[in-house]
Structure formats: C-alpha cells, structure tokens
Design a protein around this motif. Structure first.
Motif, PDB file in Angstrom:
ATOM      1  N   ALA A   1       0.841  -1.197   0.000  1.00  0.00           N
ATOM      2  CA  ALA A   1       0.000   0.000   0.000  1.00  0.00           C
ATOM      3  C   ALA A   1       0.871   1.240   0.000  1.00  0.00           C
ATOM      4  CB  ALA A   1      -0.923   0.000   1.213  1.00  0.00           C
ATOM      5  N   ARG A   2       0.480   2.221  -0.798  1.00  0.00           N
ATOM      6  CA  ARG A   2       1.206   3.493  -0.841  1.00  0.00           C
ATOM      7  C   ARG A   2       0.566   4.534   0.075  1.00  0.00           C
ATOM      8  NH1 ARG A   2       4.582   3.337  -5.224  1.00  0.00           N
ATOM      9  NH2 ARG A   2       5.673   5.010  -4.139  1.00  0.00           N
ATOM     10  N   VAL A   3      -0.707   4.361   0.377  1.00  0.00           N
ATOM     11  CA  VAL A   3      -1.395   5.213   1.347  1.00  0.00           C
ATOM     12  C   VAL A   3      -2.101   4.306   2.348  1.00  0.00           C
ATOM     13  CG1 VAL A   3      -3.239   6.903   1.729  1.00  0.00           C
ATOM     14  CG2 VAL A   3      -1.746   7.136  -0.258  1.00  0.00           C
ATOM     15  N   VAL A   4      -1.918   4.580   3.611  1.00  0.00           N
ATOM     16  CA  VAL A   4      -2.581   3.825   4.668  1.00  0.00           C
ATOM     17  C   VAL A   4      -3.428   4.800   5.471  1.00  0.00           C
ATOM     18  CG1 VAL A   4      -2.279   2.446   6.754  1.00  0.00           C
ATOM     19  CG2 VAL A   4      -0.733   2.123   4.808  1.00  0.00           C
ATOM     20  N   ILE A   5      -4.731   4.513   5.541  1.00  0.00           N
ATOM     21  CA  ILE A   5      -5.671   5.336   6.300  1.00  0.00           C
ATOM     22  C   ILE A   5      -5.999   4.595   7.585  1.00  0.00           C
ATOM     23  CG2 ILE A   5      -7.934   6.448   6.290  1.00  0.00           C
ATOM     24  CD1 ILE A   5      -7.704   6.300   3.153  1.00  0.00           C
ATOM     25  N   CYS A   6      -5.883   5.282   8.698  1.00  0.00           N
ATOM     26  CA  CYS A   6      -5.982   4.581   9.981  1.00  0.00           C
ATOM     27  C   CYS A   6      -6.420   5.560  11.057  1.00  0.00           C
ATOM     28  CB  CYS A   6      -4.617   3.991  10.337  1.00  0.00           C
ATOM     29  SG  CYS A   6      -4.559   3.058  11.872  1.00  0.00           S
ATOM     30  N   THR A   7      -7.192   5.076  12.024  1.00  0.00           N
ATOM     31  CA  THR A   7      -7.459   5.911  13.193  1.00  0.00           C
ATOM     32  C   THR A   7      -6.209   5.953  14.058  1.00  0.00           C
ATOM     33  OG1 THR A   7      -8.286   4.066  14.518  1.00  0.00           O
ATOM     34  CG2 THR A   7      -9.915   5.320  13.238  1.00  0.00           C
ATOM     35  N   ILE A   8      -6.032   7.047  14.739  1.00  0.00           N
ATOM     36  CA  ILE A   8      -4.851   7.178  15.586  1.00  0.00           C
ATOM     37  C   ILE A   8      -4.933   6.201  16.758  1.00  0.00           C
ATOM     38  CG2 ILE A   8      -5.709   9.024  17.096  1.00  0.00           C
ATOM     39  CD1 ILE A   8      -2.876  10.349  16.648  1.00  0.00           C
ATOM     40  N   GLN A   9      -6.176   5.850  17.187  1.00  0.00           N
ATOM     41  CA  GLN A   9      -6.315   4.856  18.247  1.00  0.00           C
ATOM     42  C   GLN A   9      -5.809   3.492  17.794  1.00  0.00           C
ATOM     43  OE1 GLN A   9      -8.575   6.974  16.901  1.00  0.00           O
ATOM     44  NE2 GLN A   9     -10.562   6.655  17.857  1.00  0.00           N
ATOM     45  N   ARG A  10      -6.151   3.112  16.557  1.00  0.00           N
ATOM     46  CA  ARG A  10      -5.711   1.804  16.063  1.00  0.00           C
ATOM     47  C   ARG A  10      -4.196   1.773  15.904  1.00  0.00           C
ATOM     48  NH1 ARG A  10      -7.700  -2.687  14.360  1.00  0.00           N
ATOM     49  NH2 ARG A  10      -9.850  -1.903  14.330  1.00  0.00           N
ATOM     50  N   MET A  11      -3.609   2.836  15.373  1.00  0.00           N
ATOM     51  CA  MET A  11      -2.150   2.843  15.209  1.00  0.00           C
ATOM     52  C   MET A  11      -1.468   2.783  16.567  1.00  0.00           C
ATOM     53  SD  MET A  11       0.377   2.695  13.216  1.00  0.00           S
ATOM     54  CE  MET A  11      -0.510   2.871  11.649  1.00  0.00           C
TER      55      MET A  11
ATOM     56  N   SER B   1      -5.410  15.451  17.909  1.00  0.00           N
ATOM     57  CA  SER B   1      -4.670  14.198  17.743  1.00  0.00           C
ATOM     58  C   SER B   1      -3.183  14.304  18.063  1.00  0.00           C
ATOM     59  CB  SER B   1      -4.838  13.715  16.295  1.00  0.00           C
ATOM     60  OG  SER B   1      -6.191  13.565  15.978  1.00  0.00           O
ATOM     61  N   ILE B   2      -2.750  15.364  18.716  1.00  0.00           N
ATOM     62  CA  ILE B   2      -1.302  15.535  18.811  1.00  0.00           C
ATOM     63  C   ILE B   2      -0.802  15.760  20.229  1.00  0.00           C
ATOM     64  CG2 ILE B   2      -1.150  16.440  16.476  1.00  0.00           C
ATOM     65  CD1 ILE B   2      -0.994  19.231  17.649  1.00  0.00           C
ATOM     66  N   TYR B   3      -1.653  15.609  21.207  1.00  0.00           N
ATOM     67  CA  TYR B   3      -1.202  15.897  22.553  1.00  0.00           C
ATOM     68  C   TYR B   3      -1.221  14.659  23.420  1.00  0.00           C
ATOM     69  CZ  TYR B   3      -2.757  20.248  20.552  1.00  0.00           C
ATOM     70  OH  TYR B   3      -2.972  21.278  19.706  1.00  0.00           O
ATOM     71  N   HIS B   4      -0.298  14.659  24.350  1.00  0.00           N
ATOM     72  CA  HIS B   4      -0.376  13.730  25.466  1.00  0.00           C
ATOM     73  C   HIS B   4      -0.295  12.295  24.994  1.00  0.00           C
ATOM     74  CE1 HIS B   4      -0.538  13.855  29.631  1.00  0.00           C
ATOM     75  NE2 HIS B   4      -1.803  13.561  29.853  1.00  0.00           N
ATOM     76  N   LEU B   5      -1.395  11.571  25.046  1.00  0.00           N
ATOM     77  CA  LEU B   5      -1.391  10.147  24.706  1.00  0.00           C
ATOM     78  C   LEU B   5      -1.037   9.922  23.246  1.00  0.00           C
ATOM     79  CD1 LEU B   5      -2.106   7.212  25.468  1.00  0.00           C
ATOM     80  CD2 LEU B   5      -4.466   7.726  24.842  1.00  0.00           C
ATOM     81  N   TRP B   6      -1.608  10.715  22.339  1.00  0.00           N
ATOM     82  CA  TRP B   6      -1.542  10.391  20.915  1.00  0.00           C
ATOM     83  C   TRP B   6      -0.318  10.963  20.211  1.00  0.00           C
ATOM     84  CZ3 TRP B   6      -4.784   6.732  21.078  1.00  0.00           C
ATOM     85  CH2 TRP B   6      -5.987   6.839  21.774  1.00  0.00           C
TER      86      TRP B   6
END
Length: 941
Positions: free
Chosen positions: A286-296, A349-354
């Motif tokens: 795959a050249r593009v991967v779409i994913c939730t940040i929780q799953r990653m 999506s960029i603070y603390h946990l994630w």
C-alpha cells in the motif's frame, strides 16, 4: 562517585539500551574480536578503531558487507547536537583498505539510548533530526542503492519516477522534492496555494507543517493531491493518513479511491493501493494507509483494538491521562514505515497520549485543522504554511455563513423542583422499563442534570414545538419542507426521547426523524448517514457525536444543539457540519423546495454559542467522567491513581446495585473475580498492599514510581478484556434515570441572536453602498435611479445586477437581502416567509433608494399595478371577456417574473396550452400590440 557494585554506569546503561534498540531493528551487534559480517544483513561492530586522528567509533555499521555509518554513544542525559562533529569525524576515518558504500560514510547517529539523532549524508544539505530508534539494515541498503553514484549530481528522471518503485528513484526523498513538476490540478482556493506552500516546506526540510483550513473547504482533497504528487514525483514510499474516528476513515478511503489524476486520468485507487486499516495487518504494498490514531497506537503497543473503540473521539480517552504510558519500539512497524504522516483534525490528535504515534515514525508531519490552538502551533514548530478561515471561505464561496436562532425555556435555564407527593417515573437504562415512584420529599434538579440523571419530556417538547412553529415563519421563511436538520443530543437515551417527540410534534412517521449513534441497530450507522446525505428521508438526524466531526453531509441547513460543548475546537467541528456548500440541483434532490444553500442556521437550545470554551477538554474531576471512558483509559494502559481510584469506586457502587445473578455473570466473565474482588485489587495496589508478579511489566516501568505502576497494571489486568468491560457497562446502564412527567416547561424567548442582527445590518449596508457606488455602471441601476425617463427595465439587466451582487466579495442574493431587511424592521417588510424570485431585486433596490416606504414582493407590486390598469380600462369604457381576462392575468404574472412579455413568449407555457400566439391574436386582434406595450410599461412602474 563510584557506582554500587553490580550497578551500571550511565555510559554502560546507554550502551545496553542502544544494543537492545539495534537488535530490535534487525542489527547483529558484535564485538570487534568476534566479527562475522555474514551473520546478518546489518552488523554493528562495537568499539571500532579508525585511522589515526579519528578516534574509535562506538559502533561501526555494515550493510551487505560494506561500511555505511557510525553511532556515537553518550550517557543518558547528554545533549547530542554538539556530538555531531565527533560522529562526522568518525565517518571520515574508515581505513582505506576496508569496503565502504561511499566515503565519508553517509549515515550518522548520535544516541543516549533515550534520545537519538540521525543525519542522512545522502540529502542535498544533510541535517540532523531526532528519531525514535534506529533504521533497519534493509532500509539503509535501499537508500544506498537508490543514491546516485558518488560525485554525480542527483537528478530526477521522469521515466524512472513515473514507472519504477519508489526505492529505485534517483536520490533521496529530499533530493527528489527539489524538482517536483508544477501543479496542474483545477482546484478551488485555497488548495493550490496550500499545496505549493507545503511542498516548499518539505523542500526546505522542515519536519512539521500545519495547514489551517475552514471546515468544508477541502482539507481531505488537499491531502489527496499532495499525497499523489509526493508518491508519483518525489518517490514517497508510503503515506499515513490519520483520522480520529472509524467512519471518517471509511469516508476518506472513498475520496482517495475516486480522485482522478490530471496527469494520466487514472483514479488514485487504480494507480496505487490505498489501505484502510481495520486490523493490525499492514499491507506492505500500500502506498497510502488510512488509519485511526487509536488503532495505530494499539498496533504499536502490540494490542488488538475492538472496532467500537474506533468510533469514539480521541479526546475522550486522551483527557484521562496525566502520565502517558510510553510507547516502546515495535519491530513489526519500523520507524521508517512511513515517509509522510498526515494527521486530520490535528487539534485533537497531537497531545499527550496520541502525540507518541506521530513522533514514533521517522516521517515528515503535516497537520490539517480548522481550529488550531496554541498547543497546535507549538507542536508544529509555529510552521503555519496556510491560514484560511471561515470568513475567507465564505468570501470565496467555499463555505456558507450562518445565523444563530436561540430558544430559551424555564427548565433549560433554571431546572425545576417536583414537590413531595407527586409521582415521577424511573427509567431502567438497560431494559427501558418504567416504574412509578412517589416522592416523599421535594425533588430538585438543575439544568446540568437534564437528560443525564433527569429527563423532562416537556422541556424537550417545548423546544421541539418552538422549532416546529417558528421554522417556516422565522427560521427558514417560505419553505414547506423541513430542511435537513442535524440535532446533537447528550447521550443515547436523550437522542431516543428527542426522536420520538420530533415525530409526534411534526405529525410524521418513522422515516422523518432517525437516531444515528453508535448504538443504532438494524440499519448500520453508515447506511443511515448515506440516506441522510442523499435521500429525502430522514429530514432530521439525531446524534450524540458520531456525525460531529469530518462527516460530509452537504445538504444540512440546520444544526441544532440540545447538548452543551466545552471544547472550542470540538464545537467548531460540530458547527462545521452546516458550512459545506452544495450544488443547487443536489440540494433540491433531497430538499425539493430549496432554491440554494446560501446560509445555515444554528438552533441553540442550550446556550452553547454564548459560553466561553477552552481549547481542550480537560477532565478535572474523574467523578464527571463516564464509566465507559474510564474503562477505555485503563484498557489503553492508564494506571494513574486518580483513574484507578475512580474505577474502584464505580465497581464497588455497582456491586451494591446489581442482583446475585448479575454478580455471577461478572465472576464468570472475569475469570473468577467478583466486583468486590476487582475493586479490592485496585485499592490494595493503590495502597501498596498488592504485589505484581515477577513476570509483570515492572522492567518496562522502571524508574520513579515503577513498582507502583507495575502493581496497578497487574491489578487492572482483568479489565483489559473487552467482553468484561462491555458487561460492566451493560450492568451500569441498569441504574435508573428519573423521568419528570410533572413539570410543564414554558418558552422564555426564541429569536435570532444579536450576532444575526449585526450580520443583517452589515449585509444591508454593503448592499446600499454597492448600488450607490455602481448606479452609473450597471444598466439596471441606471434605469431604476432614473425612472422618470421610462426606459424599459429588462430581465437581462436585472440578471446582470444579480450576478454582480452574487460575485465575491459581496455574495448577496435577493433571499438573504430580504431576510436582512426583515430582521432590522419587520414592520416595513412584507412577504418575508415567501419564496423569493429574481425580480424581487427591483423591490429591494427601490426600497434601498427610498423610492418605496415598504418592501413589497415584486409580484405583489405588479399585481397592484395590474388591478389599477384594469380600473383605468373600465373607466374608459373598455371591458374584457372571461377568456381575455385569463390571458391578461397570465401576462401580468409573466411580467412579474420576467419584467416584460414579448410575442415569442406566447409559444411557451402556460400560453401554449391555450393556443399560444395564434389564440391571443384571435382574442385581441389589432389591439394586441397596444395591450402588450401598455402592460410592459404600466405594470413595471
């Protein structure tokens, strides 16, 4: 100071950690005396002596039998920038007799085991950057093979870039970025500028970049076009597109697949593989991967993620973490897995946990958001490459503006008290069974408890009735169809009550109003969202937060808040469901009586538009955090004392509320633990009375507080089972909700907010300034300003005026102007609730020029003039038969809509249905030209 016997020095601890990291990344770590370059593809040799004057490299890296880099190790806590000169000297000190890929060695690392810097000497202007761990040997080999011969000028061959795998393209990614072709996509603003600025930021080797674009202005399309260009022309190996909800991932996958390349007319999904990750299996092609940040995050932690956990906002779990559980290097997902990481709605999506997910990969980070905060700017190094706000989007026709219609009721403002002796109902949340409860003392509740602990049906009914009664007269005058309306409820039970009352008060069936939440059964939420977007039904969708962010439903014209929101960014996202523009034909396909979408209305039933909001959603007291969020946090590794103690208290309380049969179900689901046992384990761990077994996670939790975290992690381990968590939530839902059927609510106020009045005044001022400024340039204005000349006013002239008003930056039309005048002085404006037609512009201009004292719809003025003309004819002894009268009335109606009538118009409807031009000639004979000339002159006066 001499370290204790058996203890490691800081330098030894750093070397030990570096050895572990190298081994995890696929390197064989060897001592010089025991070297075997064929033991693995990548070999790291400790303490390698270099030529005289260059010292000893802490690690010399070999790939495929040839030297390619060095690692300089420092003790933990050491700063690394000043070490680059030392590692650079090592790179030049390899003995000439030893094989090397190129000289000086291109790959330089400086590391303390905790912090690692990396410099790629193959880049045009090599610059050190921070990386999470070391790259794999096969990755370095691929970069070396792709690099141009030493001494050659890096060049990008179009045939190589277009047809070969990325790894074979000449030069590094950064080198290829320098020669991207021009953008040829025909895109709406501001996307071309944003793409150009993002590419410039990448060319300058800036590790992070932020794009602020108003909701609905095309952030996803920007990401698609950018990703396509970076893959096709810069040889990006793989792009990660992160979203924060599962339904947004599905929507994004469709948009990627359908994008058509302007270079070869292939769809993105036909040319490159686009993967929407719904499991832990990454498609390496795959050249593009779409994913939730929780799953990653879960993948990097080596955990499975239940599908339902992808459907909750990342904010919910993130806010519960004070001390973030650290990510460890995961060999299944090397740091070089992605070249580019794009995070959608970056404010969440960029603070603390994630933020660990973003910083794990050795990739350029691109953030997309409509609502950046100070933290957002800080995370992206203040590198805001594009700023495109809502007002700019409205000016460009990319967004529509909005008005706020406020509904205030007694109960929603003040709560209520039910006196002792009255009966209320108890609603079992799980079974929905109701039972009566006679109060033995007064029962008081405040507005914050509404629809959480207490439900007052008449409060919901009062809001819905007010909305129904004011919809076609004030909110959307002239409409007969309920505009597509999105209602935000507090929770699933609240949404259920709203749907039922909406159906009752509007007198409609099940299809009219639908609930779309994560608990929707029968039809899938996706199918209901699709129907809401593309079908006539449902007219109203009630949700909690499933459609709050990102979901594209362009026909929405009303966003109704029946829940409060504390987060500024989340509120802007929810509000943004209404800003999206839509083609008039597409809007009319689902809302037949809509002419166009020129604005949307926020119906505010809770004062959400009036409250100050924060940039984030802090949860200061865990007692306000729902149990499902607490359990989710624990499942993700949060063992902070505040969270664990809250969970323990909830479990103990639940044990008192359920019967023996349900307690037995808990024991069976937990592997032998009752609720008291689970609660006691957590409390004992908090007080140091619970010891984690040796096999627990203590080694990973070393450091200050490590033993406590290990004990808490072990004590909470049963809660990592999704089935047990689901059972606990079902049992908790059996707790009763009070239904107040006694209180009758009353409307306090309903109307457009002061902000709407200000916008109306601004719109009127803009319009009146426009006609004054252009009175000598636009034909229609010339005629209307000089009516004594009796020059004919044509439909073409009015159309020219309308086009000028609707063009940027004015974006005015007759419907919006009419409503603006009505908002300022309704006593002088007639027909505000009727559908507007283009010729109403004549009335608007005459009223703005103060030629008329009242604003009257143009067809009514024409009708009055027609009646006066008939009176004049009768006064002169002229009368008309019934059939002639029908033709004259139709002629007047045609003039009202088109400003004049011509002979060729009689061959169109409705005239052609009565014989057309031939018949009108028969009826009026030689008088027809005179009649037409008089009507064209007198009716438009």
């Amino acid at each position: 100071m001499t370290p204790p016997r058996g203890a490691l020095t800081p330098e030894q601890a750093a070397r030990q950690t570096i050895d572990t990291l190298l081994g995890a990344a696929g390197w064989a770590v060897q001592n010089l005396a025991e070297v075997n370059l064929h033991a693995a593809r990548g070999v790291a040799i400790r303490e390698f002596p270099l030529v005289e004057g260059h010292g000893t490299a802490d690690y010399l890296l070999y790939v495929d039998g040839r030297a390619c880099g060095v690692i300089e190790a420092k003790k933990q806590g050491a700063t690394l920038t000043g070490v680059e000169t030392q590692s650079g000297r090592y790179a030049q000190g390899l003995p000439a007799s030893l094989p090397a890929w190129r000289r000086p060695l291109p790959f330089l690392y400086e590391s303390t085991g905790v912090e690692t810097h990396y410099t790629n000497g193959l880049d045009p202007e090599p610059r050190a950057r921070s990386v999470f761990a070391f790259h794999r040997p096969e990755t370095l080999a691929a970069w070396l093979i792709a690099a141009p011969a030493q001494g050659a000028t890096p060049a990008v061959r179009a045939d190589v870039i277009a047809d070969a795998p990325a790894n074979t393209a000449a030069g590094t990614f950064l080198a290829r970025m320098q020669q991207l072709p021009s953008l040829i996509d025909d895109l709406w603003p501001p996307k071309p500028q944003a793409i150009a600025k993002l590419e410039q930021s990448l060319r300058e080797n800036r590790p992070r970049a932020l794009v602020q674009m108003a909701t609905g202005s095309g952030k996803t399309l920007l990401a698609i076009v950018l990703s396509y260009r970076l893959i096709k022309f810069a040889g990006a190996r793989r792009v990660l597109f992160l979203v924060d909800r599962g339904n947004l991932g599905r929507q994004t996958k469709k948009e990627f697949d359908q994008y058509v390349s302007p270079y070869n007319n292939y769809k993105f999904g036909e040319e490159y593989i686009v993967q929407h990750l719904t499991s832990s299996q990454l498609d390496t092609s795959a050249r593009v991967v779409i994913c939730t940040i929780q799953r990653m995050y879960s993948m990097l932690k080596g955990r499975e993620l239940p599908d339902e956990d992808e459907e909750h906002s990342t904010e919910d779990a993130e806010g519960l973490f004070k001390d973030t559980p650290p990510l460890e290097y995961n060999p299944a997902f090397p740091i070089e897995t992605f070249d580019i990481v794009i995070t959608d709605e970056a404010h969440r999506s960029i603070y603390h946990l994630w933020r660990q997910v973003l910083e794990y990969f050795d990739a350029y980070l691109i953030g997309l958001t409509a609502t950046p905060s100070k933290q957002t700017f800080g995370f992206f190094n203040q590198n805001l490459v594009m700023e495109y706000g809502h007002s700019q989007a409205v000016a460009d026709g990319v967004n529509v503006n909005y008005d706020v219609y406020r509904i205030r009721t007694n109960v929603s403002e003040q709560g209520s008290t039910v006196e002792a002796g009255y009966y209320v109902q108890l609603l079992d949340r799980q079974t929905r069974r109701r039972s009566d409860w006679q109060l033995d003392e007064d029962f008081a509740y405040d507005p914050a408890e509404l629809d959480r602990a207490v439900q007052t049906p008449d409060q919901i009914r009062t809001v819905v009735r007010t909305f129904r009664d004011r919809l076609f007269g004030e909110i959307f005058p002239g409409r007969t169809e309920v505009p597509k309306t999105l209602v935000f409820a507090k929770d699933d039970n609240h949404a259920e009550a709203i749907v039922q009352i909406l159906r009752e008060e509007f007198g409609k069936g099940n299809e009219f109003a639908q609930k779309i939440t994560y608990r929707t059964t029968g039809a899938t939420p996706e199918s209901l969202i699709r129907a809401f977007r593309t079908s006539y039904h449902p007219r109203i969708a009630v949700t909690v937060d499933m459609i709050a962010t990102g979901t594209d439903i362009k026909p929405v014209e009303i966003v109704m808040f029946m829940r409060s929101v504390k987060s500024r960014s989340f509120f802007e996202q929810m509000k943004g469901r209404g800003v999206r523009v839509i083609n008039p034909a597409d809007l009319q396909a689902v809302t037949p009586d809509a002419r166009s979408k020129d604005h949307f209305v926020i119906v505010d039933a809770v004062g959400v538009c009036e409250r100050d909001k924060t940039d984030s959603r802090p949860m200061d007291q865990k007692k306000s955090v729902p149990l499902d969020k607490l359990l989710q946090a624990v499942a993700l590794g949060n063992v902070e004392p505040e969270v664990i103690s809250s969970v323990a208290a909830r479990l103990a309380r639940l044990d008192r509320d359920i019967d023996d049969a349900d307690k037995a179900r808990v024991v069976a689901a937990s592997g032998g633990y009752g609720l008291k046992d689970l609660s006691r384990r957590l409390v004992d761990a908090l007080h140091g009375d619970f010891s984690a077994p040796a096999s627990a996670t203590a080694p990973q939790l070393a450091g200050e507080g490590g033993e406590l975290r290990a004990a808490l992690t072990e004590a909470a381990k049963p809660l990592s089972d999704p089935a047990l968590r689901e059972l606990l939530l079902r049992l908790r839902q059996q707790a009763d909700m009070v239904v107040d059927t006694v209180t009758a609510d009353h409307l306090i106020e309903a109307g457009f907010s002061a902000a709407a009045s200000d916008r109306a005044r601004s719109m009127v001022e803009t319009f009146e300034s426009f006609i004054a400024q252009h009175r000598d340039e636009i034909t229609a204005l010339q005629i209307l300003y000089n009516r004594p000349t009796r020059a004919p006013l044509t439909f073409e002239a009015i159309k020219q005026l309308a086009d000028s008003l609707q063009a940027p930056p004015y974006l005015l039309d007759e419907s919006a102007l009419w409503q603006a005048y009505a908002a300022l002085d309704q006593s002088k404006v007639q027909g505000a609730s009727r559908q507007r037609i283009l010729t109403d512009l004549v009335s608007l201009v005459r009223y703005a020029m103060h030629q008329d004292n009242e604003l009257v719809p143009y067809p009514e003025r024409v009708a009055a003039n027609f009646k006066a003309w008939l009176g004049q004819q009768q006064a002169h002894g002229k009368s008309f038969g019934d059939e002639q009268q029908w033709w004259l009335e139709r002629i007047a109606e045609h003039i009202a809509a088109s400003l004049d009538i011509r002979l060729e118009d009689f061959d169109a409807a409705p005239f052609n249905q009565r014989g057309g031009l031939a018949r009108v000639h028969q009826l009026f004979g030689t008088q027809l030209p005179k009649v037409i000339e008089e009507l064209n002159r007198e009716l438009v006066a």
